[in-house]
Write an enzyme that holds these catalytic residues in place. Structure first.
Site, PDB file in Angstrom:
ATOM      1  N   ARG A 196       0.827  -1.217   0.000  1.00  0.00           N
ATOM      2  CA  ARG A 196       0.000   0.000   0.000  1.00  0.00           C
ATOM      3  C   ARG A 196       0.854   1.257   0.000  1.00  0.00           C
ATOM      4  NH1 ARG A 196      -5.030  -2.000   3.794  1.00  0.00           N
ATOM      5  NH2 ARG A 196      -6.304  -2.560   2.008  1.00  0.00           N
ATOM      6  N   GLY A 221     -10.258  -8.529   0.033  1.00  0.00           N
ATOM      7  CA  GLY A 221      -9.061  -8.648   0.869  1.00  0.00           C
ATOM      8  C   GLY A 221      -8.402 -10.011   0.783  1.00  0.00           C
ATOM      9  N   GLY A 234     -13.274  -4.062   0.840  1.00  0.00           N
ATOM     10  CA  GLY A 234     -14.663  -3.614   0.977  1.00  0.00           C
ATOM     11  C   GLY A 234     -15.024  -2.536  -0.037  1.00  0.00           C
TER      12      GLY A 234
HETATM   13  P1  ADP Z   1     -12.628 -11.699   0.271  1.00  0.00           P
HETATM   14  O1  ADP Z   1     -11.899 -11.083   1.461  1.00  0.00           O
HETATM   15  O2  ADP Z   1     -11.693 -11.995  -0.865  1.00  0.00           O
HETATM   16  O3  ADP Z   1     -13.815 -10.913  -0.129  1.00  0.00           O
HETATM   17  P2  ADP Z   1     -14.087 -13.474   1.991  1.00  0.00           P
HETATM   18  O4  ADP Z   1     -13.670 -12.667   3.163  1.00  0.00           O
HETATM   19  O5  ADP Z   1     -15.494 -13.441   1.568  1.00  0.00           O
HETATM   20  O6  ADP Z   1     -13.135 -13.131   0.735  1.00  0.00           O
HETATM   21  O7  ADP Z   1     -13.783 -15.003   2.262  1.00  0.00           O
HETATM   22  C1  ADP Z   1     -12.517 -15.487   2.593  1.00  0.00           C
HETATM   23  C2  ADP Z   1     -12.607 -16.543   3.642  1.00  0.00           C
HETATM   24  O8  ADP Z   1     -13.473 -17.597   3.241  1.00  0.00           O
HETATM   25  C3  ADP Z   1     -11.254 -17.167   3.892  1.00  0.00           C
HETATM   26  O9  ADP Z   1     -10.890 -16.931   5.228  1.00  0.00           O
HETATM   27  C4  ADP Z   1     -11.480 -18.651   3.626  1.00  0.00           C
HETATM   28  O10 ADP Z   1     -10.807 -19.485   4.546  1.00  0.00           O
HETATM   29  C5  ADP Z   1     -12.981 -18.792   3.784  1.00  0.00           C
HETATM   30  N1  ADP Z   1     -13.487 -19.968   3.066  1.00  0.00           N
HETATM   31  C6  ADP Z   1     -13.434 -20.202   1.741  1.00  0.00           C
HETATM   32  N2  ADP Z   1     -13.974 -21.420   1.457  1.00  0.00           N
HETATM   33  C7  ADP Z   1     -14.346 -21.959   2.627  1.00  0.00           C
HETATM   34  C8  ADP Z   1     -14.963 -23.188   2.995  1.00  0.00           C
HETATM   35  N3  ADP Z   1     -15.282 -24.114   2.071  1.00  0.00           N
HETATM   36  N4  ADP Z   1     -15.230 -23.405   4.305  1.00  0.00           N
HETATM   37  C9  ADP Z   1     -14.917 -22.483   5.232  1.00  0.00           C
HETATM   38  N5  ADP Z   1     -14.336 -21.301   4.953  1.00  0.00           N
HETATM   39  C10 ADP Z   1     -14.053 -21.038   3.664  1.00  0.00           C
HETATM   40 MG    MG Z   2     -12.320 -11.118   3.601  1.00  0.00          MG
END
Ligand code: ADP
Ligand code: MG
Length: 389
Positions: free
Chosen positions: A34, A348, A371
């Site tokens: 960043r 993130g 976000g």
């Molecule tokens: P981003 O930050 O990219 O928007 P999210 O915060 O929505 O993504 O999701 C990320 C989290 O989802 C990670 O911590 C990951 O471990 C969890 N995750 C992904 N698939 C599974 C699963 N099948 N079961 C439990 N947790 C999961």
């Molecule tokens: Mg996340």
């Protein structure tokens, strides 16, 4: 949006809101991405003869708390720019104000964490007015904070001539291409923890896209909604109807939806734990699906072929814990391999996954705002963008 093209910074003291919310361990910045992302804007202003006052938040302190000091960030920034000094006072204080009065052209002052100010997140007008005394112009380059109507983002921008920095401009340009005239076929890969976090984005993108690939934990809510057995996998029971509704809407819009056909499952989330692969709609208790399976990896790569626009948000599995990173890796590689496509990753955890897997350079755009990028794709604008228009 007004941009740096519209600002003549010569001889001015310019207040810049950056996003230096970086990971710090024992007083040392662990990842300075960043900070690096802010350099084009800072260098441009310094070379044009401005002095700079930098504002940022770090973490979520409750009031003044030395654990959340930006001092380590000043040190890290000093490796890229000369003339950086840290002002260890709350940014709305008289001491901070006095410290910046003495700045000469070419000098940079990083003030202390804006969240040490109780009025910051409330967008307190007095605090915004005190910020406005710190500079003669305001540049917003904290894309990762542009969805927050806080005093250092929106409040101060209303009081000074205000402009978008280069990072802000780059982000908005890339993300707006996902909403306005995207080249088709257009595929969205969505994963991560919860459907409820992503409904707004899915709903807004659905009418624009051709293919929707759903992985991660959120897939189980869809699979269960269709009558599948998902064992102990994460399911949002209160979103089953919504999932069904989204699938119906996708169908009526002609969007092809791809759900996992197989999953890698285990009894616990633990590195090296024994795993088994099941059909995605026949996972026995006590197993939980923790990644998309090998057949799904192939099917998803196939579904991405020929796409001209791709947006990816949310890991396909618990990528933090091997071997449940394999699905995310496979999808990352499949997106990265698309020739001539416009490919964007946001969120993130997804961006962390792309970085960790070394795929960053192969995407057209890697959003720095978790976000913020999702909220932009949901609403088509952000408070920090509106205030610069
Ligand atoms: P981003 O930050 O990219 O928007 P999210 O915060 O929505 O993504 O999701 C990320 C989290 O989802 C990670 O911590 C990951 O471990 C969890 N995750 C992904 N698939 C599974 C699963 N099948 N079961 C439990 N947790 C999961
Ligand atoms: Mg996340």
């Amino acid at each position: 949006m007004r941009t740096l093209k519209d600002l003549d910074p010569r001889g001015k003291r310019v207040l810049v809101r950056v996003d230096y919310n970086v990971p710090i361990k024992e007083g040392v910045v662990q990842d300075d991405t960043r900070i690096q992302e802010s350099l084009p804007t800072l260098r441009h202003l310094l070379e044009a003869g401005a002095s700079l006052v930098l504002l940022s938040h770090l973490g979520r302190p409750k009031g003044v708390d030395p654990k959340y000091s930006l001092a380590p960030v000043a040190e890290a920034l000093g490796r890229y720019l000369s003339g950086v000094r840290f002002v260890p006072h709350s940014p709305g204080s008289d001491q901070a104000h006095q410290a910046v009065e003495a700045l000469a052209p070419g000098e940079v002052a990083l003030l202390e964490n804006v969240r040490f100010e109780p009025g910051e997140e409330k967008n307190d007008p007095d605090l915004a007015a005190r910020y406005a005394r710190l500079g003669e112009a305001f540049v917003l380059d904290a894309f990762g904070s542009a969805h927050r109507a806080h005093a250092s983002v929106v409040g101060v921008a209303r009081l000074l001539p205000s402009f978008a920095g280069f990072l802000m401009e780059k982000e908005v340009k890339a993300l707006s291409r996902l909403l306005r005239d995207p080249e088709k076929p257009y595929a969205v890969v969505i994963g991560g923890a919860k459907v409820s976090d992503k409904i707004g984005v899915i709903e807004n993108l659905l009418p624009r896209i051709d293919r929707l690939l759903i992985g991660g934990a959120m897939a189980f809510t869809f699979i269960k909604a269709l009558g599948g057995e998902v064992g102990k996998s994460l399911v949002e029971e209160d979103r089953l109807d919504l999932a069904k509704d989204l699938l119906r809407r996708a169908e009526s819009l002609g969007v092809r939806v791809h759900l996992p056909v197989d999953v890698v499952a285990a009894e616990r989330i633990e590195a090296g734990v024994e795993t088994r692969t099941f059909p995605a709609d026949a996972i026995p208790v006590p197993y939980m699906g923790l990644d998309i399976g090998p057949k799904t990896q192939v099917a998803f790569a196939e579904a991405l072929k020929g796409a001209r626009t791709v947006f990816w948000n949310g890991p396909m599995g618990v990528f933090e814990v091997p071997p449940f990173d394999q699905g995310t890796l496979a999808v990352g590689r499949a997106v990265a391999a698309l020739e001539g496509a416009f490919t964007v990753v946001g969120g993130g955890d997804s961006v962390a996954a792309v970085n960790r897997l070394g795929l960053k350079e192969r995407f057209s755009h890697v959003s720095t705002g978790g976000g913020a990028s999702l909220e932009y794709l949901e609403k088509g604008t952000l408070p920090g963008i509106e205030v610069l228009e």
